[in-house]
Motif scaffolding. Sequence first.
Motif, short mmCIF file in Angstrom:
data_model
loop_
_atom_site.label_atom_id
_atom_site.label_comp_id
_atom_site.label_asym_id
_atom_site.label_seq_id
_atom_site.Cartn_x
_atom_site.Cartn_y
_atom_site.Cartn_z
N LYS A 192 98.41 53.19 32.24
CA LYS A 192 97.58 54.37 32.53
C LYS A 192 96.10 54.12 32.26
CE LYS A 192 101.02 57.94 31.98
NZ LYS A 192 101.41 59.18 31.34
N ASP A 193 95.81 53.32 31.25
CA ASP A 193 94.42 53.05 30.90
C ASP A 193 93.96 51.67 31.36
OD1 ASP A 193 96.00 51.65 29.14
OD2 ASP A 193 94.82 52.15 27.37
N ALA A 194 94.58 51.17 32.42
CA ALA A 194 94.24 49.85 32.95
C ALA A 194 92.77 49.79 33.39
CB ALA A 194 95.15 49.51 34.13
N ARG A 195 92.24 48.59 33.43
CA ARG A 195 90.85 48.38 33.82
C ARG A 195 90.78 47.28 34.86
NH1 ARG A 195 85.71 49.16 33.19
NH2 ARG A 195 84.18 47.54 32.77
N TYR A 196 89.93 47.50 35.86
CA TYR A 196 89.64 46.50 36.89
C TYR A 196 88.15 46.21 36.85
CZ TYR A 196 88.88 44.24 41.33
OH TYR A 196 88.51 43.33 42.27
N VAL A 197 87.79 44.93 36.91
CA VAL A 197 86.37 44.56 36.96
C VAL A 197 86.21 43.29 37.79
CG1 VAL A 197 86.45 43.26 34.79
CG2 VAL A 197 84.28 44.18 35.58
N ASP A 198 85.18 43.28 38.63
CA ASP A 198 84.77 42.07 39.35
C ASP A 198 83.25 42.11 39.44
OD1 ASP A 198 83.91 43.43 41.74
OD2 ASP A 198 85.84 43.16 42.71
N ASP B 9 88.28 52.32 35.77
CA ASP B 9 89.17 52.53 34.64
C ASP B 9 90.27 53.52 34.99
OD1 ASP B 9 87.78 50.90 32.74
OD2 ASP B 9 86.23 52.43 32.69
N GLY B 10 91.48 53.22 34.54
CA GLY B 10 92.61 54.11 34.76
C GLY B 10 93.04 54.16 36.21
N HIS B 11 94.10 54.88 36.45
CA HIS B 11 94.63 54.98 37.81
C HIS B 11 93.61 55.58 38.77
CE1 HIS B 11 99.08 54.92 36.28
NE2 HIS B 11 98.43 53.79 36.03
N ASP B 12 92.88 56.61 38.33
CA ASP B 12 91.89 57.25 39.21
C ASP B 12 90.79 56.28 39.61
OD1 ASP B 12 93.25 59.67 39.10
OD2 ASP B 12 91.97 60.49 37.51
N GLY B 13 90.28 55.52 38.64
CA GLY B 13 89.21 54.59 38.92
C GLY B 13 89.63 53.46 39.83
N VAL B 14 90.81 52.88 39.59
CA VAL B 14 91.31 51.79 40.43
C VAL B 14 91.61 52.30 41.83
CG1 VAL B 14 93.17 50.10 40.72
CG2 VAL B 14 92.18 50.50 38.44
N ALA C 123 95.18 38.61 35.73
CA ALA C 123 95.79 39.84 35.22
C ALA C 123 96.27 39.62 33.79
CB ALA C 123 96.98 40.24 36.09
N VAL C 124 96.09 40.64 32.98
CA VAL C 124 96.68 40.68 31.65
C VAL C 124 97.69 41.82 31.67
CG1 VAL C 124 96.29 41.04 29.19
CG2 VAL C 124 94.58 39.81 30.56
N LEU C 125 98.90 41.51 31.25
CA LEU C 125 100.00 42.48 31.29
C LEU C 125 100.27 43.04 29.91
CD1 LEU C 125 102.46 40.39 33.46
CD2 LEU C 125 100.67 41.93 34.25
N SER C 126 100.84 44.23 29.91
CA SER C 126 101.32 44.86 28.68
C SER C 126 102.60 45.58 29.04
CB SER C 126 100.27 45.84 28.15
OG SER C 126 100.75 46.50 27.02
N ASP C 127 103.69 45.22 28.38
CA ASP C 127 105.00 45.81 28.69
C ASP C 127 105.35 45.68 30.16
OD1 ASP C 127 105.42 46.59 26.01
OD2 ASP C 127 104.22 48.41 26.32
N GLY C 128 104.99 44.55 30.78
CA GLY C 128 105.32 44.29 32.17
C GLY C 128 104.42 44.98 33.19
N ARG C 129 103.43 45.72 32.72
CA ARG C 129 102.49 46.42 33.63
C ARG C 129 101.12 45.77 33.53
NH1 ARG C 129 103.54 52.48 34.33
NH2 ARG C 129 105.78 52.62 34.00
N ILE C 130 100.36 45.91 34.60
CA ILE C 130 99.00 45.38 34.59
C ILE C 130 98.15 46.22 33.64
CG2 ILE C 130 96.91 45.04 35.96
CD1 ILE C 130 98.75 44.39 38.34
N ARG C 131 97.55 45.54 32.69
CA ARG C 131 96.68 46.19 31.70
C ARG C 131 95.22 46.02 32.11
NH1 ARG C 131 96.01 49.81 27.91
NH2 ARG C 131 94.90 49.09 26.09
N SER C 132 94.91 44.83 32.65
CA SER C 132 93.55 44.60 33.14
C SER C 132 93.57 43.53 34.22
CB SER C 132 92.61 44.19 32.01
OG SER C 132 92.94 42.90 31.54
N ILE C 133 92.59 43.64 35.10
CA ILE C 133 92.34 42.64 36.13
C ILE C 133 90.89 42.25 36.03
CG2 ILE C 133 92.06 42.24 38.61
CD1 ILE C 133 94.96 42.28 38.09
N THR C 134 90.64 40.95 35.98
CA THR C 134 89.29 40.42 36.10
C THR C 134 89.26 39.61 37.38
OG1 THR C 134 89.08 40.29 33.70
CG2 THR C 134 87.50 39.02 35.00
N GLY C 135 88.40 40.01 38.31
CA GLY C 135 88.33 39.38 39.61
C GLY C 135 87.09 38.53 39.77
N PHE C 136 87.26 37.43 40.49
CA PHE C 136 86.16 36.54 40.82
C PHE C 136 86.11 36.39 42.33
CE2 PHE C 136 87.27 35.63 36.52
CZ PHE C 136 86.08 35.37 35.90
#
Length: 121
Positions: free
Chosen positions: A33-39, A45-50, A100-113
């Motif tokens: 729920k609090d996952a983060r995406y950055v490139d 941040d979160g489902h809404d942000g992604v 991707a960094v996972l937590s409990d099998g879910r994507i916790r964060s994505i760092t994109g290049f």
Amino acid sequence: MTNPKTIAASYIDLWNERTPARRREILSQNWAKDARYVDPLMSGDGHDGVDALIAGVQQRFPDLKFKLIGEPNGYGDHVRFCWGLGPDGADSPIKGTDFAVLSDGRIRSITGFLDQVPAGA
């Protein structure tokens, strides 16, 4: 660890999903729920942000689709994969590598290049 191929494939499916309700469903199933995406160009941040980021990319590139390039790999709770964004049946003019960094099998964060971006894209 969850299979890197499965994580990468569900990630690509998410970015290609054009139906907002279905995209939100994929997010809730596969992302914390609090996952983060950055490139280098954007972050969310979160489902809404992604979800907003994905909708924006789809609006900017309505005729292009994401695809995996090569084999995803990983260890522990970390997954690395390469992707392309382009027209079906052709080489992708835009390419990148995501971690991707996972937590409990879910994507916790994505760092994109961004590995390849043509001028004006």
